[in-house]
Scaffold this active site. Structure first.
Site, PDB file in Angstrom:
ATOM      1  N   GLU A 137      24.328 -24.756  98.042  1.00  0.00           N
ATOM      2  CA  GLU A 137      23.299 -25.514  98.769  1.00  0.00           C
ATOM      3  C   GLU A 137      23.978 -26.497  99.719  1.00  0.00           C
ATOM      4  O   GLU A 137      25.090 -26.948  99.459  1.00  0.00           O
ATOM      5  CB  GLU A 137      22.440 -26.245  97.714  1.00  0.00           C
ATOM      6  CG  GLU A 137      21.420 -27.225  98.192  1.00  0.00           C
ATOM      7  CD  GLU A 137      20.240 -26.608  98.923  1.00  0.00           C
ATOM      8  OE1 GLU A 137      20.483 -25.839  99.861  1.00  0.00           O
ATOM      9  OE2 GLU A 137      19.098 -26.925  98.568  1.00  0.00           O
ATOM     10  N   GLY A 180      20.533 -23.994 105.612  1.00  0.00           N
ATOM     11  CA  GLY A 180      21.521 -25.074 105.671  1.00  0.00           C
ATOM     12  C   GLY A 180      22.858 -24.758 105.039  1.00  0.00           C
ATOM     13  O   GLY A 180      23.888 -25.304 105.424  1.00  0.00           O
ATOM     14  N   ASP A 213      19.331 -34.003  97.904  1.00  0.00           N
ATOM     15  CA  ASP A 213      18.826 -35.302  98.347  1.00  0.00           C
ATOM     16  C   ASP A 213      17.957 -35.864  97.216  1.00  0.00           C
ATOM     17  O   ASP A 213      18.462 -36.517  96.301  1.00  0.00           O
ATOM     18  CB  ASP A 213      18.061 -35.072  99.651  1.00  0.00           C
ATOM     19  CG  ASP A 213      17.495 -36.342 100.268  1.00  0.00           C
ATOM     20  OD1 ASP A 213      18.029 -37.421 100.002  1.00  0.00           O
ATOM     21  OD2 ASP A 213      16.520 -36.251 101.029  1.00  0.00           O
TER      22      ASP A 213
HETATM   23  P1  IMP Z   1      15.904 -32.233  98.281  1.00  0.00           P
HETATM   24  O1  IMP Z   1      15.200 -33.531  98.568  1.00  0.00           O
HETATM   25  O2  IMP Z   1      17.069 -32.423  97.358  1.00  0.00           O
HETATM   26  O3  IMP Z   1      14.932 -31.187  97.808  1.00  0.00           O
HETATM   27  O4  IMP Z   1      16.510 -31.755  99.662  1.00  0.00           O
HETATM   28  C1  IMP Z   1      15.975 -30.650 100.270  1.00  0.00           C
HETATM   29  C2  IMP Z   1      16.417 -30.356 101.665  1.00  0.00           C
HETATM   30  O5  IMP Z   1      16.201 -31.487 102.509  1.00  0.00           O
HETATM   31  C3  IMP Z   1      17.880 -30.027 101.841  1.00  0.00           C
HETATM   32  O6  IMP Z   1      18.201 -28.707 101.449  1.00  0.00           O
HETATM   33  C4  IMP Z   1      18.001 -30.216 103.343  1.00  0.00           C
HETATM   34  O7  IMP Z   1      17.565 -29.071 104.025  1.00  0.00           O
HETATM   35  C5  IMP Z   1      17.069 -31.370 103.627  1.00  0.00           C
HETATM   36  N1  IMP Z   1      17.828 -32.628 103.777  1.00  0.00           N
HETATM   37  C6  IMP Z   1      17.921 -33.665 102.921  1.00  0.00           C
HETATM   38  N2  IMP Z   1      18.695 -34.645 103.411  1.00  0.00           N
HETATM   39  C7  IMP Z   1      19.109 -34.214 104.630  1.00  0.00           C
HETATM   40  C8  IMP Z   1      19.959 -34.799 105.667  1.00  0.00           C
HETATM   41  O8  IMP Z   1      20.514 -35.911 105.553  1.00  0.00           O
HETATM   42  N3  IMP Z   1      20.149 -34.036 106.781  1.00  0.00           N
HETATM   43  C9  IMP Z   1      19.580 -32.803 106.954  1.00  0.00           C
HETATM   44  N4  IMP Z   1      18.795 -32.235 106.024  1.00  0.00           N
HETATM   45  C10 IMP Z   1      18.552 -32.934 104.881  1.00  0.00           C
END
Ligand code: IMP
Length: 179
Positions: free
Chosen positions: A104, A50, A108
């Site tokens: 990154e 990403g 999220d």
């Molecule tokens: P985390 O929940 O912070 O671990 O997010 C991990 C991964 O979830 C990110 O690196 C993205 O690949 C994916 N992700 C979270 N939110 C989105 C979104 O709105 N669109 C696309 N990918 C997302």
């Protein structure tokens, strides 16, 4: 960027952030990071997949000597005592004593960074900071120190500029949000 909705895997998205808007936010962040690391030689650690487009634009605007590596993270459930085990793939460089800046696409829930930070810190760098294109503060589930955030966004699903919806949409120059 037009006004028209797009469809990815039968899901509708509407235009949300234009390439020009993203470019401005990324340029602002690059200026900040360049100033903070003046005279040093940071090692940018780009988290694939990403982060590729954000990293490319950010690093073109970074002023100063730097090195760049690409990693992947793979998380899996370990034994009950070890919890989630995270493997960092592709990091062959010696990061001991280096100033690391993780690049990154989006923070999220923060789970990915929550696991990646200690994994990198265990390798003995001088410092570790996070640079993220997007941050969804309403979704955050872990305490994280995010030094560099290009844009804060609400808790909606976005696609484009490196981010995908089930494998598609990463190539879009603008960012779209699910409707
Ligand atoms: P985390 O929940 O912070 O671990 O997010 C991990 C991964 O979830 C990110 O690196 C993205 O690949 C994916 N992700 C979270 N939110 C989105 C979104 O709105 N669109 C696309 N990918 C997302």
């Amino acid at each position: 960027m037009g006004n028209s909705h797009i469809t990815i895997h039968n899901k509708a998205f509407r235009p949300y952030l234009s390439a020009a808007h993203l470019d401005e936010a990324v340029a602002r962040l690059a200026t900040r990071i360049s100033a903070d690391y003046a005279g040093r030689r940071p090692l940018f650690v780009v988290v694939l997949t990403g982060g590729f487009m954000f990293a490319s634009d950010l690093l073109k605007r970074y002023i100063g000597e730097c090195e760049i590596v690409f990693i992947r993270v793979a998380s899996y459930e370990g034994t009950a005592s070890s919890g989630v085990v995270q493997e960092v793939l592709g990091l062959r460089e010696d990061v001991q004593g280096r100033d690391l800046i993780i690049i990154e696409d989006i923070v999220d829930t923060g789970t990915t960074m929550h696991h990646l930070l200690p994994t990198l810190q265990a390798k003995g760098p001088a410092s570790v900071e996070i640079a993220t294109l997007f941050f969804k503060p309403e979704s955050l589930k872990h305490q994280l120190d995010l030094r560099y955030v290009a844009l804060e966004i609400p808790n909606d699903f976005v696609v484009g500029y490196g981010l995908d919806y089930d494998g598609l949409g990463r190539n879009l120059p603008d960012v779209y949000v699910a409707v």
